[in-house]
Design a protein around this motif. Structure first.
Motif, PDB file in Angstrom:
ATOM      1  N   UNK A 494       0.825  -1.202   0.000  1.00 30.61           N
ATOM      2  CA  UNK A 494       0.000   0.000   0.000  1.00 30.61           C
ATOM      3  C   UNK A 494       0.861   1.254   0.000  1.00 30.61           C
ATOM      4  N   UNK A 496       3.776   1.561  -1.256  1.00 29.31           N
ATOM      5  CA  UNK A 496       4.333   1.745  -2.587  1.00 29.31           C
ATOM      6  C   UNK A 496       3.307   2.295  -3.563  1.00 29.31           C
ATOM      7  N   UNK A 497       2.082   1.789  -3.395  1.00 27.59           N
ATOM      8  CA  UNK A 497       1.000   2.286  -4.249  1.00 27.59           C
ATOM      9  C   UNK A 497       0.801   3.787  -4.038  1.00 27.59           C
ATOM     10  N   UNK A 500       3.510   5.630  -5.774  1.00 27.26           N
ATOM     11  CA  UNK A 500       3.282   5.638  -7.217  1.00 27.26           C
ATOM     12  C   UNK A 500       2.211   6.652  -7.576  1.00 27.26           C
ATOM     13  N   UNK A 501       1.153   6.656  -6.757  1.00 21.08           N
ATOM     14  CA  UNK A 501       0.030   7.542  -6.994  1.00 21.08           C
ATOM     15  C   UNK A 501       0.517   8.996  -7.008  1.00 21.08           C
ATOM     16  N   UNK A 503       3.588  10.019  -7.592  1.00 25.45           N
ATOM     17  CA  UNK A 503       4.421  10.228  -8.778  1.00 25.45           C
ATOM     18  C   UNK A 503       3.576  10.456 -10.019  1.00 25.45           C
ATOM     19  N   UNK A 504       2.496   9.661 -10.093  1.00 30.84           N
ATOM     20  CA  UNK A 504       1.627   9.811 -11.255  1.00 30.84           C
ATOM     21  C   UNK A 504       1.014  11.215 -11.260  1.00 30.84           C
ATOM     22  N   UNK A 507       3.581  13.609 -12.330  1.00 32.27           N
ATOM     23  CA  UNK A 507       3.845  13.397 -13.747  1.00 32.27           C
ATOM     24  C   UNK A 507       2.764  14.007 -14.621  1.00 32.27           C
ATOM     25  N   UNK A 508       1.520  13.882 -14.180  1.00 31.60           N
ATOM     26  CA  UNK A 508       0.418  14.444 -14.951  1.00 31.60           C
ATOM     27  C   UNK A 508       0.573  15.959 -15.070  1.00 31.60           C
ATOM     28  N   UNK A 510       3.356  17.646 -14.877  1.00 30.92           N
ATOM     29  CA  UNK A 510       4.480  17.931 -15.780  1.00 30.92           C
ATOM     30  C   UNK A 510       4.021  17.856 -17.231  1.00 30.92           C
ATOM     31  N   UNK A 511       3.292  16.789 -17.544  1.00 34.65           N
ATOM     32  CA  UNK A 511       2.850  16.609 -18.927  1.00 34.65           C
ATOM     33  C   UNK A 511       1.939  17.756 -19.342  1.00 34.65           C
TER      34      UNK A 511
END
Lengths: 516, 381
Positions: A494, A496-497, A500-501, A503-504, A507-508, A510-511
């Motif tokens: 959990x 790690x999830x 990741x969440x 980071x996502x 990342x969104x 940034x994009x």
């Protein structure tokens, strides 16, 4: 052993047949068999001639009679050594019109081989092909017993690699294993009621030559070996011819390789005659009751060939006789009444010694069925106390349709305790279990008893087998070792999830920025 | 509008080769040598073989520096990666070295990815499919400024990363269910927490399917076979699923199994487990359990999924492994208190709901990536 040179000669003969228009491998081997037989007749005749010359007496036994045949050709010219020098067209006429008719009359001679020549047919289509094949065969040395036996085996191997009728051929290393485990003795009387190319009988003969070489110095044993030891039955005439030729080339003078519908004919005279049965009978398929020998139906009422064969083996054996036979796994766990009854008989009335479960691909590319080797002794009074099981995982060859060797040649096959070959390493063992099977089989009354059911082999007491309804499949008794699984805690995953969440999400952003 | 160029005008091509496998010393060196199969992911960093200088000299292979673009042109045609180190490669791969003044390697990689369909279409060969050098060389590549190329590559790279991360998150959720089970109940194979243990047959009712295959399918009760099962999920009939009427069911003496039964495959691919989403009829390769008062069906399904080794060991086989009714019923299960099982089921359902959200998000990201890709090479980004 065959040299590469000899192998390539055989390959050439084979190719000559193929390009000459005979593509059925059975037919090729049949025609070669006739020609080899003719060559042997000529050699025998020469031998007799030399003897007569030396003794200055008339020939004792003429194979080619004096005078001329019905069409007026001299018998002398029918000899291999004569016709091989003729022009192709002349040779073709001689062989087709004179030699083969002569061959068919040979049946009066009471040797097994001559007997099977009575319906010999010459099917080589052209003079050119005949001349080529005769030439090639003439160059093959047939003097040495070892060579000619290996040579014929090599040709039989081609039947298998040609992919047709391969069901006749049990892999040779499996045959050797079975022979080695039953250890034939010079006084045994051996029978294969579904003999095909006589692989089992040949292997048994070779084993005796190697392990009991002295038997040939004893006149009685020698006679037994040549006249009374080997019995093979088949109901395919071509196979009988090929099988008996195989025996002859392996140096057995007069084996009883005879026509017999093993399941269809009554066995009055055969019953209780043999002390060792080795067989890989055809499995599957059902017969009609009316086509099954009555005496077999008395033992077990079934239409299934694999069960009928088992009943047959029990009939053929004399008390004290032993058997090693290949059966499909279904025999070991099938739940029909006949299946159960037959297994009960093996365990309760006779002595069931062991079961080697074979890996699934042993009979590839012909069949993918799972099989096992059954070892039992006929006692008529029970005697089963522990049954030895071995779970064979590898036989040295890949278990796919290609069946490629997994080890160098000298590490394949068996290894006798007496053999000085080095022990297989652990890794090699995973590719070839055969030496281990043999070693552990020898210990079945001793150390094997202590093995736990999680190992590759173990013994099961009779009571356990009876309690399981005489189910003989190894899986029923084998225990599985549980590997401890390493797992990560849910909290760790959990975390790690969540990372990741995040980071996502970043990342969104940034994009998004990039696309502005 | 930007200019464009033929790929062969802005790239240098190099072929690969294989040193003779018969000469063992060729494969004792330290220069990585890769084949198409080694190209996993976007950067080639791993090799299974290492060759010597001598091997390079005596074969057709070439050594290329890190950063070279590698395109698989035989077997799995169209895979692209960037060399993560200096390496050699087999004839299955073509190396492309872009002219540094005109073309960026990352941009080239993204461009080649969009040509996957084109490559597949042009692949030729009787047994091994491959594309010729010309198929690649003749490609027309749009050539904006190097700066613009880098911008495009960055955007696509970023979208790709997001996609990968979402996929990783989904994979984590998959392991989470198993981990949760082990955490709450321990490993069912060794029963490390010492729960009561019993064969599944003693705790459930089982319905054995009829042996006969129905002759017609004209009703509305779904007919389910192994292929229809959703492993570790709920099995629902597909839109085109076969269905039976009650009369047809009676004719072959089949039975309808209630919704929420646990279904397990017992022939061939053993141990595929699922829950019946609706009342259904299953074929004779399946087996179903109806949980009694002591078992929760979700818990049972997860328990069974750990017992594959047991099933394989106990299955009989002629050509395919097969479990009969008594073997199926003998599979051991743990019996923790029902309340605990229900807690587990609730948690699993929460995770499953989360997975659905993640899958939707992943699908959206896929669409986003495709859209960006298309715009990038149409000069619209």
């Amino acid at each position: 052993m065959l040299t590469g040179d000899l192998k390539s000669k055989i390959d050439q003969i084979w190719n000559a047949f193929w390009s000459g228009g005979i593509a059925n491998p059975i037919e090729v081997i049949e025609q070669i068999t006739y020609l080899l037989f003719l060559r042997r007749l000529d050699d025998l005749h020469t031998l007799e001639e030399n003897k007569a010359n030396r003794l200055k007496k008339p020939m004792e036994r003429r194979i080619f009679p004096e005078g001329v045949d019905v069409r007026g050709r001299g018998f002398e010219s029918l000899r291999w050594s004569r016709f091989k020098n003729e022009s192709p067209s002349e040779m073709f006429a001689i062989v087709g019109d004179h030699v083969f008719p002569f061959l068919r009359t040979l049946g009066s001679d009471d040797s097994t081989y001559a007997h099977h020549m009575k319906d010999a047919r010459f099917t080589i289509p052209t003079p050119a092909l005949l001349a080529k094949v005769v030439d090639l065969l003439d160059a093959v040395p047939m003097e040495d017993r070892d060579t000619k036996g290996d040579l014929y085996e090599y040709m039989l191997g081609k039947i298998a690699s040609a992919g047709q009728n391969g069901q006749f051929r049990t892999p040779r290393h499996i045959i050797q294993l079975m022979v080695e485990m039953t250890a034939p003795t010079p006084t045994d009387t051996i029978c294969d009621p579904a003999s095909g190319t006589c692989g089992f009988l040949v292997a048994a003969g070779e084993y005796l030559r190697e392990q009991h070489a002295s038997l040939f110095h004893d006149a009685k044993l020698n006679k037994h070996f040549n006249q009374a030891m080997f019995h093979g039955y088949d109901f395919d005439n071509t196979m009988l011819r090929i099988g008996s030729m195989n025996m002859m080339l392996h140096g057995v003078d007069n084996p009883a390789i005879t026509y017999r519908d093993s399941l269809g004919q009554e066995h009055g005279a055969e019953e209780g005659r043999y002390s060792l049965v080795l067989a890989n009978p055809p499995f599957a398929g059902s017969l009609d009751y009316e086509n099954v020998a009555k005496d077999l139906l008395q033992t077990v009422k079934t239409k299934k060939t694999e069960l009928l064969f088992l009943a047959l083996f029990l009939r053929l054996l004399k008390p004290g006789g032993r058997a090693a036979v290949i059966v499909p796994d279904g025999v070991l766990f099938g739940s029909s009444k006949a299946h159960k009854e037959l297994r009960r008989m093996l365990v309760e009335d006779q002595k069931l010694d062991g079961i080697v479960s074979l890996p699934g691909g042993v009979f590839k590319p012909y069949a993918g069925v799972s099989t096992a080797i059954l070892f039992f002794t006929k006692t008529n009074s029970g005697g089963t106390d522990n049954v030895w099981f071995y779970d064979m995982q590898a036989d040295g060859y890949s278990l796919d349709d290609k069946r490629q060797p997994l080890l160098p040649e000298h590490l394949l096959g068996l290894q006798r305790p007496s053999n000085l070959r080095e022990q297989l390493s652990k890794e090699e063992h995973t590719k070839n279990n055969l030496p281990d099977v043999l070693a552990r089989w020898a210990e079945r009354e001793g150390a094997e008893r202590q093995r736990s059911r999680t190992e590759q082999s173990f013994c099961v007491p009779k009571a356990d087998i009876a309690a399981n309804g005489y189910d003989l499949s190894i899986n029923r008794y084998k225990e599985v070792v549980h590997a401890q699984v390493q797992h990560r805690a849910p909290s760790e995953i959990l975390a790690e999830l969540a990372k990741l969440e995040d980071e996502i999400a970043v990342g969104m952003k940034v994009l998004e920025g990039m696309l502005k | 509008m930007n200019s464009s160029a033929r790929l062969s005008d802005v790239c240098r091509f190099q072929n690969g080769g294989t040193p003779s496998k018969g000469i063992e010393r060729y494969f004792t060196g330290d220069i990585p040598w890769i084949t198409g199969a080694d190209l996993v992911g976007q950067i080639a960093l791993q090799a299974r073989s290492f060759i010597t200088e001598e091997a390079i000299a005596s074969s057709a292979t070439n050594q290329v520096p890190a950063g070279t673009v590698l395109l698989v042109t035989r077997t799995s045609v169209g895979k692209v990666a960037i060399a993560g180190m200096s390496l050699c490669f087999s004839q299955d791969i073509t190396a492309l070295t872009p002219d540094a003044k005109k073309l960026s390697a990352e941009y080239l990689v993204h461009f080649l990815r969009t040509k996957q369909d084109h490559f597949t279409k042009h692949a030729r060969g009787a047994t091994i499919q491959g594309i010729t050098r010309e198929v690649v060389a003749d490609l027309e590549i749009p050539l904006p400024s190097l700066e613009e190329q880098r911008r495009i590559a960055d955007i696509l790279g970023q979208a790709e990363t997001l996609r990968t991360q979402r996929g990783q998150a989904l994979a984590h959720l998959d392991t989470l269910t198993q981990s949760l089970f082990l955490d709450m109940f321990g490993d069912p194979r060794s029963n490390s927490k010492g729960w009561r243990e019993a064969p599944v047959g003693a705790l459930t009712d089982c319905i054995v399917p009829g042996r006969d295959k129905p002759k017609s399918f004209s009703g509305g009760i779904p007919w389910i076979t192994t292929a229809n099962l959703v492993h570790m999920g709920a099995t629902l009939p597909l839109a085109d699923a076969l269905g039976l009427s009650q009369a047809e069911i009676d004719e072959v003496r089949a039975k309808v199994i209630p919704a929420d039964s646990v279904i397990i495959s017992c022939v061939g691919d053993l141990g595929v487990v699922s829950l019946a989403g609706v009342p259904m009829v299953i074929n004779q390769q399946l087996h179903s359990f109806q949980c009694g008062a002591e078992l929760n069906n979700l818990f049972l399904m997860h328990s069974l999924s750990f017992q594959k080794a047991f099933m394989l060991a106990k299955a009989s086989s002629t050509t395919l492994p097969y479990m009969n009714k008594s073997v199926c019923n003998s599979i051991p299960v743990l019996v923790p208190p029902l309340a605990l099982q229900q807690t587990f089921a609730t948690r699993i359902q929460a995770i499953e709901a989360l997975k659905v959200t993640h899958r939707t998000a992943l699908a959206q990201l896929d669409a986003l990536f495709a859209s960006l890709q298309q715009r990038a090479f149409a000069g619209e980004l």
